[in-house]
Design an enzyme around this catalytic site. Sequence first.
Site, PDB file in Angstrom:
ATOM      1  N   ARG A  77       7.494  21.686 -29.319  1.00  0.00           N
ATOM      2  CA  ARG A  77       7.132  21.542 -27.858  1.00  0.00           C
ATOM      3  C   ARG A  77       8.047  22.378 -26.937  1.00  0.00           C
ATOM      4  O   ARG A  77       7.776  22.893 -25.915  1.00  0.00           O
ATOM      5  CB  ARG A  77       7.725  19.891 -27.093  1.00  0.00           C
ATOM      6  N   GLU A 110      -3.274  10.703 -16.180  1.00  0.00           N
ATOM      7  CA  GLU A 110      -3.820  11.652 -17.125  1.00  0.00           C
ATOM      8  C   GLU A 110      -5.322  12.029 -17.174  1.00  0.00           C
ATOM      9  O   GLU A 110      -5.678  13.064 -17.236  1.00  0.00           O
ATOM     10  CB  GLU A 110      -3.641  11.360 -18.571  1.00  0.00           C
ATOM     11  N   PHE A 154      -1.840  10.474 -24.503  1.00  0.00           N
ATOM     12  CA  PHE A 154      -2.398  10.182 -23.229  1.00  0.00           C
ATOM     13  C   PHE A 154      -3.347  11.365 -23.095  1.00  0.00           C
ATOM     14  O   PHE A 154      -4.531  11.138 -22.437  1.00  0.00           O
ATOM     15  CB  PHE A 154      -1.370  10.147 -22.246  1.00  0.00           C
ATOM     16  N   ARG A 202       7.855  16.579 -30.975  1.00  0.00           N
ATOM     17  CA  ARG A 202       9.102  16.392 -30.547  1.00  0.00           C
ATOM     18  C   ARG A 202      10.108  16.778 -31.264  1.00  0.00           C
ATOM     19  O   ARG A 202      11.320  17.085 -30.836  1.00  0.00           O
ATOM     20  CB  ARG A 202       9.146  14.704 -30.124  1.00  0.00           C
TER      21      ARG A 202
END
Lengths: 312, 272
Positions: free
Chosen positions: A9, A57, A82, A166
């Site tokens: 990310r 979203e 999402f 992440r």
Amino acid sequence: METKTIATRESYGNALVELGKEHEDLVVLDADLAGATKTAAFKKAFPERFIDCGIAEANMAGIAAGLSTCGKVPFMSSFAMFAAGRAFEQVRNSIGYPHLNVKIGATHAGISVGEDGATHQCNEDIALMRQIPQMTVIVPSDDVEAKAAVKAAYEFKGPVYLRFGRLAVPVINDEGSYHFEIGKGHLIREGGDVTIVATGLCVAEALKACEVLSSKGINADLINIHTIKPIDEDIIIRSAKKTHLVVTAEEHSIIGGLGSAAAEVLSEKCPTRLVRVGIMDTYGESGPARELIKKYGIDSDSIVKAVLDNHE
Amino acid sequence: MTEEELKLTANEVRKGIIEGVYAAKSGHPGGSLSIADILTYLYFVEMDIDPENPSKKDRDRLVLSKGHTAPALYSTLAHRGYFDVSEMKTLRHVGSILQGHPDMKHIPGVDMSSGSLGQGLSAAVGMAIAGKMDGASYRTFCICGDGEIQEGQIWEAAMMAGHRHLDNLCVIVDNNGLQIDGRLEEVVSPYPIEDKFKAFGFEVSQIDGHDFAQIKSAFDKAKDTKSKPCCIVAKTIKGKGVSYMEDEAGWHGKAPNDEEYERAMRDLNNIG
């Protein structure tokens, strides 16, 4: 030597800033997660080209679609749950069906989300996105590959789903010599006894597994599949013909992800014994990412076991 | 165009709707007929467009968020010269450019694919934001159904439009009062529609959507409105122009049979 680790990310956020300097048409959308998806750096550098959509979203997907019809190259960013989950139908109908030039940067994919638990651990996004006709699906394994993938996605005309994590993961590719091409896998280790096909953070796990297997006299071909769709059929078939055993490894459900994609290729074009390492048909739970990777059976030990249990 | 000319043009658009839906043996005549006058006004008077150059960069855009009323958009585009009116008879046929719902990839003049309710306004907001980013002069129009605004995404998009003061965006709500399962207030009431859009930061007008003088004044007001998006709530009659279809929920998604087709064309030919 200590291996450098960085979350993909972060690579996404950094790559957007670099690309943003060169390309005026690049715009970034986020849904109140700029700090987590790492688009905050782009927001700071190019505030006029950053659109915070708030916690909405589905709307973000539609806005991205509209922007692209006016010549912008939007990167819409959120967590995989999402971007691919919540907004699935918007991605399918407002972006996929008109084949618009929208890039979906989905971070926090898979079980390595960690402590937030099952509601945020999306192990289904690859399955969802690769179902959409003409959608390109990319899962980078490390920082070098992730940055190259973002650049390639920008240059590609059409919708692209990019999956990031992440968790900080080891940098396994060499920045100087690395070459990224959408749809082309990398044979990063050649052994010939068994084929391991891995994607995302499981590539580093598979590299470790290869070391262990090698010490037991089993030398594996290791293929890094960064593009799940269109998948590099040739590289998988070439190795499978030689080894007669393929083990796939991914931080995603064994249903519908890399394992399924490899099964589709092999069963139709080169029937070969296939074993899938991935998240079983289950939800995750809260806990430190590394512990979950082990508990849910996608670490190097799990890959080693899958090979040993099936190798003759 | 004079009011009389607009009325006659809208009537031709309505005939095209009936021709298309009859040839397709399926489709949505009710909501197509209710929006025919507004679409006619938009494409023949209001919008800055060029049928010879459908993807002109600075053109005004229209998103038909209530995409099932594609026959109305197609018939309007055909009469405006984007493609031949005879194409209407290929509606919903295999191989035709005229898909059941708007398809921007293949139909000249269609600015956004739509059909899954609730999604078009978001795309229109995206177009309006792009216009603001580029300092472009074009405007974006979006037609929503009154039943469609039951979709939550419409309000996500409305919130964004109000938040960003998108005065280059104009939403039209086709308030014909009917949805598939019956009258709106008997299904799930979206009323009061005007107050809801006002609360989301819109300049709101309420008009008779079949009265060209009122249509004109609402669009003139929208053009002059600064720092706010506009919403025109157009009170319309579902099935307008075809006597037996008017205000009948049953004609939401049903094609006329041979006899009904003759009656519909007779009704419309009586107008002009």
